[in-house]
Design a protein around this motif. Structure first.
Motif, PDB file in Angstrom:
ATOM      1  N   SER A 288       0.847  -1.010  -0.049  1.00  0.00           N
ATOM      2  CA  SER A 288      -0.094  -0.036  -0.011  1.00  0.00           C
ATOM      3  C   SER A 288       0.850   1.162  -0.093  1.00  0.00           C
ATOM      4  N   SER A 289       0.347   2.437  -0.140  1.00  0.00           N
ATOM      5  CA  SER A 289       1.158   3.617  -0.351  1.00  0.00           C
ATOM      6  C   SER A 289       1.665   3.943   0.872  1.00  0.00           C
ATOM      7  N   SER A 290       0.791   3.388   2.179  1.00  0.00           N
ATOM      8  CA  SER A 290       1.346   3.828   3.546  1.00  0.00           C
ATOM      9  C   SER A 290       2.557   3.005   3.879  1.00  0.00           C
ATOM     10  N   MET A 292       1.952   0.159   5.361  1.00  0.00           N
ATOM     11  CA  MET A 292       1.549  -0.440   6.556  1.00  0.00           C
ATOM     12  C   MET A 292       0.663  -1.977   6.077  1.00  0.00           C
ATOM     13  N   ASP A 332      -5.405   5.038  -1.172  1.00  0.00           N
ATOM     14  CA  ASP A 332      -5.853   5.015   0.275  1.00  0.00           C
ATOM     15  C   ASP A 332      -6.089   3.716   1.081  1.00  0.00           C
TER      16      ASP A 332
END
Length: 361
Positions: A288-290, A292, A332
């Protein structure tokens, strides 16, 4: 987003090197960007710079002063090409030039060759079993460049975050580094004892990860082509490799049905986390872009979203009638996309696991 920050655009096994602007004829001159006779009169304060297309075909010759900005050059080209409303960039070597810098600051010398490129534009890099990689423009449907290392079938390809470099994995067990804009073969990576079937460039463009039939993944220095470390542990072909957005974690998927998370800068084996849950080959892996979460897809027709910190399964989705070949997460992290051999792409709600939409190919 700024192209100098390493923009990434969604594509099947590709990044986005920009589109060449094709034009011909005499280029307009701005203050400090002069013609042949003016250059001779001004002496050493000006240099001669050739501008070419990505194919290498001549485009223009400019004579900027050392204090001209790169923006001065791109403005001249944009006006002639009639694309003033489209961002135009110039590349030199394997880097995109910041338009705010001067010719001198950019390190341009007399006789430098620049490539005129338009931003943004998607290209698809396609690997073929004839040993050639072809770069296709999604706008024109045209093959703009071919890359041939004569090292057998090309099994996998990835483009660096800045779009200037491309890595290929070959049947002969090597990985190869190319300049996207010039077509030059930059480096070759030796070390695997089987075909290289997965490659990935780190977000900062300094490291390369490869996966092979020899059941190992390897980390490499992209500049020197030296091996940083071997990553053994899988019991089958390493089918997928992917860096986390911060570049600190490497994910690997394997024929053995597991995925592993590795700390890039930690050699301690305890830096490895194994994800168990699939009952077939893990074909695709993406963060994911985070950073996490990480998602995996498998020939067992399921996709799983995992917690990177502890390896916990956050969500498993099933609905395809054949094996999953590719997965992607929305920025997101709320939506998971899966593609399958059943000719379907499906969008899933990560939190509930419910199907949002199905797309028939």
């Amino acid at each position: 987003p700024s192209p100098f920050a390493g923009d990434r655009r969604l594509g099947l096994g590709c990044r986005s090197p920009p589109l060449v602007v094709c034009t011909s004829g005499t280029m307009p001159f701005l203050p400090g960007v002069v013609g042949e006779e003016e250059a001779a009169a001004q002496g050493p304060k000006t240099i001669s710079v050739a501008v070419v297309q990505m194919s290498g075909a001549p485009l223009a010759r400019l004579h900027p002063g050392l204090k001209n900005t790169i923006q001065d050059l791109t403005t001249a080209i944009s006006r002639k090409a009639g694309v003033e409303n489209v961002p135009l960039l110039l590349s030199y070597g394997n880097r995109v030039l910041d338009p705010r810098t001067t010719v001198e600051e950019a390190g341009l010398v007399d006789g430098a060759v620049l490539v005129a490129i338009r931003y943004p534009e998607l290209f698809v890099a396609a690997a073929y079993d004839d040993g050639i990689v072809r770069l296709w423009s999604t706008e024109t449907g045209r093959c703009d460049r071919e890359y041939n290392s004569n090292r057998g079938a090309v099994l996998t390809v990835d483009i660096s975050p800045n779009g200037m470099l491309m890595v290929t994995g070959c049947m002969d067990g090597t990985a190869n580094l190319w300049s996207v804009t010039t077509g030059k073969h930059e480096q070759i990576f030796f070390g695997h004892k089987g075909p290289v079937v997965s490659v990935a460039c780190s977000p900062d463009g300094t490291k390369l990860a490869t996966g092979s039939f020899d059941r190992n993944a390897q980390l490499w220095d992209m500049v020197t082509a030296e091996s940083i470390r071997m990553l053994p542990g899988h019991r089958g072909t390493v089918t997928s490799v992917c860096f986390s957005p911060d570049g600190n974690t490497l994910g690997t998927g394997s024929e053995d049905g597991t995925a592993k998370l590795w700390r890039v800068d930690v050699k301690d084996p305890l830096g490895e986390l194994t994800l168990h849950g699939h009952r077939g080959v893990v074909t695709s892996l993406v963060f994911s872009s985070s950073g996490m979460q990480v998602a995996t897809g498998s020939v067992d027709m399921t996709a799983i979203v995992w917690n990177v910190k502890d390896g916990a399964c956050l969500q498993m989705v099933r609905g395809h009638k054949q094996g999953i070949t590719s997965v992607a997460l929305s920025p997101d992290g709320a939506t998971l996309a899966t593609a399958s051999q059943d000719s379907m792409a499906i969008l899933w709600d990560v939190q509930s696991g419910q199907l949002r939409a199905g797309l028939k190919g």
